[in-house]
Enzyme design. Structure first.
Site, PDB file in Angstrom:
ATOM      1  CD1 TRP A   1      -2.419  -2.082  -8.914  1.00  0.00           C
ATOM      2  CD2 TRP A   1      -2.521  -3.689 -10.454  1.00  0.00           C
ATOM      3  NE1 TRP A   1      -1.427  -1.839  -9.824  1.00  0.00           N
ATOM      4  CE2 TRP A   1      -1.462  -2.810 -10.785  1.00  0.00           C
ATOM      5  CE3 TRP A   1      -2.770  -4.772 -11.288  1.00  0.00           C
ATOM      6  CZ2 TRP A   1      -0.662  -2.996 -11.912  1.00  0.00           C
ATOM      7  CZ3 TRP A   1      -1.977  -4.959 -12.405  1.00  0.00           C
ATOM      8  CH2 TRP A   1      -0.939  -4.069 -12.718  1.00  0.00           C
ATOM      9  CB  ALA A   2      -7.268  -5.126  -3.810  1.00  0.00           C
TER      10      ALA A   2
ATOM     11  CG  HIS B   1     -11.489 -11.820 -10.904  1.00  0.00           C
ATOM     12  ND1 HIS B   1     -12.577 -11.419 -11.653  1.00  0.00           N
ATOM     13  CD2 HIS B   1     -11.668 -11.298  -9.674  1.00  0.00           C
ATOM     14  CE1 HIS B   1     -13.368 -10.674 -10.886  1.00  0.00           C
ATOM     15  NE2 HIS B   1     -12.829 -10.584  -9.686  1.00  0.00           N
TER      16      HIS B   1
ATOM     17  CB  ALA C   1       1.520  -9.182   3.391  1.00  0.00           C
TER      18      ALA C   1
ATOM     19  NE  ARG D   1      -8.009 -14.442  -2.801  1.00  0.00           N
ATOM     20  CZ  ARG D   1      -8.714 -13.386  -3.195  1.00  0.00           C
ATOM     21  NH1 ARG D   1      -9.426 -12.691  -2.332  1.00  0.00           N
ATOM     22  NH2 ARG D   1      -8.720 -13.015  -4.464  1.00  0.00           N
TER      23      ARG D   1
ATOM     24  CG  HIS E   1      -7.799 -12.318  -9.061  1.00  0.00           C
ATOM     25  ND1 HIS E   1      -7.575 -10.992  -9.381  1.00  0.00           N
ATOM     26  CD2 HIS E   1      -8.527 -12.307  -7.902  1.00  0.00           C
ATOM     27  CE1 HIS E   1      -8.153 -10.220  -8.470  1.00  0.00           C
ATOM     28  NE2 HIS E   1      -8.706 -10.993  -7.555  1.00  0.00           N
TER      29      HIS E   1
ATOM     30  CD  GLU F   1     -16.419  -8.526  -3.091  1.00  0.00           C
ATOM     31  OE1 GLU F   1     -15.610  -9.450  -2.977  1.00  0.00           O
ATOM     32  OE2 GLU F   1     -16.090  -7.338  -3.232  1.00  0.00           O
TER      33      GLU F   1
ATOM     34  CD  GLU G   1      -1.363 -13.584  -4.757  1.00  0.00           C
ATOM     35  OE1 GLU G   1      -1.506 -12.339  -4.712  1.00  0.00           O
ATOM     36  OE2 GLU G   1      -1.569 -14.257  -5.784  1.00  0.00           O
TER      37      GLU G   1
ATOM     38  CB  SER H   1      -1.813  -8.049  -5.982  1.00  0.00           C
ATOM     39  OG  SER H   1      -1.065  -8.782  -6.892  1.00  0.00           O
TER      40      SER H   1
ATOM     41  NE  ARG I   1     -13.313 -14.063  -7.082  1.00  0.00           N
ATOM     42  CZ  ARG I   1     -12.628 -13.163  -6.381  1.00  0.00           C
ATOM     43  NH1 ARG I   1     -11.338 -13.325  -6.204  1.00  0.00           N
ATOM     44  NH2 ARG I   1     -13.230 -12.130  -5.851  1.00  0.00           N
TER      45      ARG I   1
HETATM   46  C1  SIN Z   1     -12.856  -8.305  -6.928  1.00  0.00           C
HETATM   47  O1  SIN Z   1     -12.988  -7.128  -6.631  1.00  0.00           O
HETATM   48  O2  SIN Z   1     -13.629  -8.900  -7.657  1.00  0.00           O
HETATM   49  C2  SIN Z   1     -11.686  -9.041  -6.405  1.00  0.00           C
HETATM   50  C3  SIN Z   1     -11.776  -9.171  -4.955  1.00  0.00           C
HETATM   51  C4  SIN Z   1     -10.880 -10.270  -4.518  1.00  0.00           C
HETATM   52  O3  SIN Z   1     -10.117 -10.798  -5.302  1.00  0.00           O
HETATM   53  O4  SIN Z   1     -10.977 -10.663  -3.354  1.00  0.00           O
END
Ligand code: SIN
Length: 505
Positions: free
Chosen positions: A46-47, A231, A17, A371, A336, A115, A360, A43, A277
């Site tokens: 790290w995504a 997460h 961002a 989310r 997360h 996903e 974020e 973050s 999630r």
């Molecule tokens: C993940 O890879 O499980 C995380 C993806 C996310 O937080 O949107």
């Protein structure tokens, strides 16, 4: 205190961002302040999952927006979700044009993965779990090459400058122990989330809600701070922060089992491993609380392909002595993502003139109570660009008397106490007793250390979680399992009453 008059925009934070805002603010001069070197301490880098966007022929922004709204459990702003989804494909293409090496099909289209809670395979990825790092590398190169941007690393946000009317006029930043007042035409906060307020987190530990806390101290309107996403599958190998096992593994067919080898998700939701999630996080929490443990078994789904297909997860597992090709991965829920944040409009404008927010730390309304997976990098790119462009066009406020506010910093010992209390009492499962106890911990820390931004962020989270006596999305109250009429929280710090008042009610 040193003083700098910056004739342009100050951006604080160098995740996706912040970098996107800085690029979009051209030709205005941008001072980009970041504590960590580029591509670290955020973050975004790290995504693992990727960026959700309706890029495939059988997908549309309407479907993406509908999934975003459905995941948010009644609290998503549908217009903002629509905007996010409509601008998503162009945002992914723009990052690809900067050099982000998204996976492609044989025909050259973006390869797309499935996903949880997406009705289509629409996540653009990079080599399995490398999306965040690869996207950030490409954008960092562009930022370093941009003549309008000056990057100052090792610089930490310590305060906001306001004039007598409350207009934000810049920041107080600390570098090498020296405080500097930096005035600017506009200030963009892109300071990330609150993972570092929790003992178990998948985010860099330095993300302790400082931007959120400082904005709240300055009087900004805050939305939905009680909504924290946990997460489900952080890798439980005793590391802090906890490495992530991306949800994409479940998209590929990895299954969740307990120590008895039982696939337990069907007991909790019809969609099993691909349930929303928050449902998966609570199921794993319940299995662990019952002493059965929880493991992600990717041996059949990924197996020998791990090093090539999910190199980050593979390396993290090996670092903890787990070979995911041969054994299930021990997993636990971890903080997360923060759905709540500083209220912004579609241009990133906060309730305080001169202050913008993106990523974020902001609350645009697209995430609601939960989310949708892989919408966060997308939101950072779409709304970061909008905030940067709006900040560029901000009117010059002229020279006015300023009052620099520099609140105290919570010392490491206090932060450790807070992190344990947040994980215990404002975690996957909450109740009034625990949240009241947590507010007591925050009161005591504040009495000892002052109103540090981290404590302000924690107080907003805890107080609003206590006030929300229902269960919705990422906010689950074991003492209030039902749902009330859907309403978002909009609150200022002044309206958050002390814990004792809550307890007395
Ligand atoms: C993940 O890879 O499980 C995380 C993806 C996310 O937080 O949107």
């Amino acid at each position: 205190m040193k003083r700098i008059r910056h004739d342009g925009v100050v951006v604080v934070g160098a995740g996706l961002a912040g970098l996107t805002a800085a690029l979009a603010a051209a030709p205005a001069k941008v001072l980009l302040l970041t504590g960590a070197p580029l591509n670290q301490g955020c973050s975004s880098a790290w995504a693992q999952g990727g960026m959700a966007a309706a890029l495939a022929g059988d997908d549309t922004p309407e479907l993406h927006a509908a999934d975003t709204v459905a995941a948010g459990a009644g609290l998503v702003d549908p217009q903002m979700a629509r905007l996010l989804a409509e601008e998503g494909p162009a945002a992914v293409r723009a990052l690809a044009a900067l050099g982000a090496p998204f996976d492609r099909t044989a025909g050259g289209d973006f390869a797309q993965s499935l996903e949880a809670a997406h009705s289509k395979a629409r996540v653009a990825r990079v080599k399995g779990d490398q999306a965040g790092r690869a996207i950030m590398e490409a954008v960092s190169v562009a930022v370093l090459a941009a003549r309008h941007i000056e990057v100052r690393t090792g610089t930490v946000l310590r305060g906001l400058l306001q004039d007598a009317d409350g207009r934000v006029r810049g920041v107080v930043a600390e570098q090498d122990g020296t405080l500097t007042e930096i005035t600017a035409r506009a200030t963009v906060l892109a300071t990330g989330g609150i993972g570092g307020l929790y003992a178990v987190t998948t985010t860099p530990a330095e993300l302790t809600g400082d931007g959120l806390g400082l904005a709240a101290l300055a009087g900004a309107m805050i939305a939905d701070p009680e909504f924290v996403q946990f997460h489900p599958t952080a890798i439980d190998i005793g590391r802090d922060p906890a490495p992530l096992a991306t949800e994409a593994l479940r998209g590929e067919g990895a299954v969740l089992v307990n120590a008895d080898g039982e696939r337990f998700m069907a007991r909790y939701h019809a969609d099993a491993e691909l349930a929303p999630r928050d449902v998966v996080a609570r199921a794993i929490h319940a299995e662990r609380e019952a002493g059965r443990g929880a493991f992600l078994d990717a041996r059949a789904a990924v197996g020998a392909h791990f090093p090539d297909e999910f190199p980050a997860v593979f390396a993290a597992c090996l670092s903890g002595g787990v070979d995911p090709r041969k054994q299930p991965i021990p997993v636990a829920p971890a903080c997360h993502y923060h759905m709540g944040g500083i209220v912004t409009d579609a241009q990133g404008r906060t309730s305080l003139e001169g202050l913008y927010a993106a990523g974020e730390c902001a609350s645009t309304g697209v995430h609601g109570a939960n989310r949708l997976a892989s919408n966060s990098l997308l939101e950072a790119a779409v709304f970061g660009a909008r905030a940067g462009a709006a900040a560029r066009d901000a009117a010059d406020p002229g020279t006015r008397a300023l009052s620099p506010a520099v609140p105290p910093v919570l010392p490491a010992s206090g932060l450790q106490i807070l992190r344990k209390a947040m994980s215990r009492d404002a975690g996957v499962v909450r109740d009034a007793h625990g949240l009241t106890r947590l507010l007591g911990v925050i009161d005591a820390l504040e009495a000892g250390h002052g109103q540090a931004p981290a404590l302000v962020a924690a107080r907003l989270t805890a107080a609003c979680a206590l006030a929300r006596a229902e269960s919705r999305g990422g906010h689950f109250r074991s003492d209030a399992a039902g749902q009330a009429y859907p309403r978002r929280t909009f609150v200022t710090l002044a309206e958050v009453r002390p814990a004792l008042k809550y307890a007395a009610e």
